[in-house]
Motif scaffolding. Structure first.
Motif, PDB file in Angstrom:
ATOM      1  N   MET A   1       0.619  -1.252  -0.010  1.00 41.21           N
ATOM      2  CA  MET A   1       0.008   0.182  -0.018  1.00 41.21           C
ATOM      3  C   MET A   1       0.887   1.208  -0.040  1.00 41.21           C
ATOM      4  SD  MET A   1      -2.610   1.346   2.877  1.00 41.21           S
ATOM      5  CE  MET A   1      -3.423   3.026   2.630  1.00 41.21           C
ATOM      6  N   LEU A   2       1.904   1.249   0.978  1.00 41.70           N
ATOM      7  CA  LEU A   2       2.874   2.097   1.070  1.00 41.70           C
ATOM      8  C   LEU A   2       3.456   2.941  -0.444  1.00 41.70           C
ATOM      9  CD1 LEU A   2       3.615   4.129   3.342  1.00 41.70           C
ATOM     10  CD2 LEU A   2       5.670   2.906   3.656  1.00 41.70           C
ATOM     11  N   ASP A   3       3.687   1.996  -1.099  1.00 43.32           N
ATOM     12  CA  ASP A   3       4.493   2.234  -2.488  1.00 43.32           C
ATOM     13  C   ASP A   3       3.321   3.023  -3.518  1.00 43.32           C
ATOM     14  OD1 ASP A   3       6.952   1.328  -1.776  1.00 43.32           O
ATOM     15  OD2 ASP A   3       6.776  -0.661  -2.501  1.00 43.32           O
ATOM     16  N   ALA A   4       2.320   2.238  -3.535  1.00 45.30           N
ATOM     17  CA  ALA A   4       1.248   2.711  -4.424  1.00 45.30           C
ATOM     18  C   ALA A   4       0.764   4.065  -4.113  1.00 45.30           C
ATOM     19  CB  ALA A   4       0.032   1.732  -4.230  1.00 45.30           C
ATOM     20  N   TRP A   5       0.964   4.562  -2.626  1.00 49.52           N
ATOM     21  CA  TRP A   5       0.252   5.668  -2.110  1.00 49.52           C
ATOM     22  C   TRP A   5       1.328   6.665  -2.633  1.00 49.52           C
ATOM     23  CZ3 TRP A   5       2.086   9.410   1.184  1.00 49.52           C
ATOM     24  CH2 TRP A   5       1.292  10.612   1.691  1.00 49.52           C
ATOM     25  N   PHE A   6       2.496   6.492  -2.230  1.00 48.09           N
ATOM     26  CA  PHE A   6       3.793   7.416  -2.722  1.00 48.09           C
ATOM     27  C   PHE A   6       3.583   7.816  -4.318  1.00 48.09           C
ATOM     28  CE2 PHE A   6       5.320   6.868   1.501  1.00 48.09           C
ATOM     29  CZ  PHE A   6       5.902   8.051   1.664  1.00 48.09           C
ATOM     30  N   SER A   7       3.479   6.514  -4.963  1.00 49.17           N
ATOM     31  CA  SER A   7       3.525   6.757  -6.354  1.00 49.17           C
ATOM     32  C   SER A   7       2.482   7.807  -6.787  1.00 49.17           C
ATOM     33  CB  SER A   7       3.204   5.389  -7.174  1.00 49.17           C
ATOM     34  OG  SER A   7       4.214   4.450  -6.929  1.00 49.17           O
ATOM     35  N   ASN A   8       1.070   7.615  -6.276  1.00 49.93           N
ATOM     36  CA  ASN A   8       0.174   8.747  -6.429  1.00 49.93           C
ATOM     37  C   ASN A   8       0.627  10.141  -5.893  1.00 49.93           C
ATOM     38  OD1 ASN A   8      -2.787   9.133  -7.131  1.00 49.93           O
ATOM     39  ND2 ASN A   8      -3.070   9.687  -4.956  1.00 49.93           N
ATOM     40  N   LYS A   9       1.288  10.303  -5.080  1.00 51.43           N
ATOM     41  CA  LYS A   9       1.629  11.606  -4.613  1.00 51.43           C
ATOM     42  C   LYS A   9       2.519  12.217  -5.622  1.00 51.43           C
ATOM     43  CE  LYS A   9      -1.266  11.137  -1.463  1.00 51.43           C
ATOM     44  NZ  LYS A   9      -2.682  11.865  -1.594  1.00 51.43           N
ATOM     45  N   LEU A  10       3.384  11.319  -6.170  1.00 50.91           N
ATOM     46  CA  LEU A  10       4.469  11.680  -6.850  1.00 50.91           C
ATOM     47  C   LEU A  10       3.555  12.343  -8.184  1.00 50.91           C
ATOM     48  CD1 LEU A  10       7.164   9.271  -6.102  1.00 50.91           C
ATOM     49  CD2 LEU A  10       7.397  11.518  -5.831  1.00 50.91           C
ATOM     50  N   ALA A  11       2.829  11.671  -8.564  1.00 52.80           N
ATOM     51  CA  ALA A  11       2.185  11.876  -9.942  1.00 52.80           C
ATOM     52  C   ALA A  11       0.797  11.616  -9.718  1.00 52.80           C
ATOM     53  CB  ALA A  11       2.835  11.117 -11.049  1.00 52.80           C
ATOM     54  N   PRO A  12      -0.280  12.657  -9.143  1.00 54.68           N
ATOM     55  CA  PRO A  12      -1.410  12.486  -9.210  1.00 54.68           C
ATOM     56  C   PRO A  12      -2.203  12.358 -10.460  1.00 54.68           C
ATOM     57  CG  PRO A  12      -0.495  14.196  -7.737  1.00 54.68           C
ATOM     58  CD  PRO A  12       0.467  13.872  -8.488  1.00 54.68           C
ATOM     59  N   ASP A  13      -3.034  11.651 -10.604  1.00 54.42           N
ATOM     60  CA  ASP A  13      -3.629  11.360 -11.918  1.00 54.42           C
ATOM     61  C   ASP A  13      -2.600  11.221 -13.256  1.00 54.42           C
ATOM     62  OD1 ASP A  13      -6.084  11.351 -10.807  1.00 54.42           O
ATOM     63  OD2 ASP A  13      -5.980  13.571 -10.754  1.00 54.42           O
TER      64      ASP A  13
END
Length: 207
Positions: free
Chosen positions: A1-13
């Motif tokens: 979950m943590l990796d996916a969450w950070f991926s979204n914060k680095l590139a929202p949408d």
């Protein structure tokens, strides 16, 4: 979950222009994985802002990342996140004489008082029509809104108890009095939220 969450914060949408700085994400990820201390994380996560040519504009990006972490990541991260925010506030202020005055942060400070954190939090999370949304929501969405509102009370109470981020204790008073006095109070939501405030910040209320 943590990796996916950070991926979204680095590139929202999928848009990296809207995301946080990669060094901020990396510092927070390592800290939450217990790979670095709060002091090390505070210095690493603040470095992109301190090195920015426009720290006043870039600072909300960091606050947004930390606010999202408080409200979205598993609750067992909350204590460490509060410690990190407190450590960031205690960082030494950088020399910004070379930065254009109009590009410096509010009040000329970057860290002391966490300038702008509370205002950004309020803009994102202080809704005046949440009761209407909850009443109109289907069961699954209603449960999500209930969990969110109770968690929000828990986070706000902890920030107030630690004297951080300019979150006013008035929000706690309002939560408790609304639960007790409003005729339209949603008791399954507002009683647990009030309980969070009383449990965490009750001593502050008494003071």
């Amino acid at each position: 979950m943590l990796d996916a969450w950070f991926s979204n914060k680095l590139a929202p949408d999928g848009d990296v222009k809207d995301g946080c700085h990669p060094d901020e994400a990396e510092a927070l990820k390592k800290y939450l994985r217990h790979e670095i201390t709060a002091e090390e994380a505070a210095h690493a996560i603040s470095r992109p802002i301190e090195n920015s040519s426009n720290p006043g504009e870039d600072l909300p990006r960091l606050w947004d990342l930390l606010i999202d972490a408080l409200l979205e990541l598993p609750l067992d991260n909350t204590k460490r996140l509060i410690t990190l925010i407190q450590t960031i506030e205690n960082l030494p202020e950088p020399d910004m004489t070379a930065v254009e005055e109009g590009k410096r942060p509010a009040h000329g400070k970057l860290w002391r008082g966490l300038p702008g954190f509370g205002h950004l939090y309020a803009d994102i999370h202080q809704s005046t029509d949440w009761r209407e949304e909850a009443l109109e929501a289907e069961a699954t969405e209603r449960r999500r809104l209930r969990e969110y509102h109770i968690r929000k009370a828990k986070i706000e109470a902890q920030l107030v108890a630690e004297g951080l981020a300019g979150i006013p204790i008035d929000w706690g008073y309002e939560t408790v009095t609304d639960a007790l006095e409003r005729k339209d109070a949603l008791l399954d939501v507002e009683i647990p939220a009030a309980a969070e405030w009383l449990s965490i910040a009750g001593a502050r209320f008494w003071e």
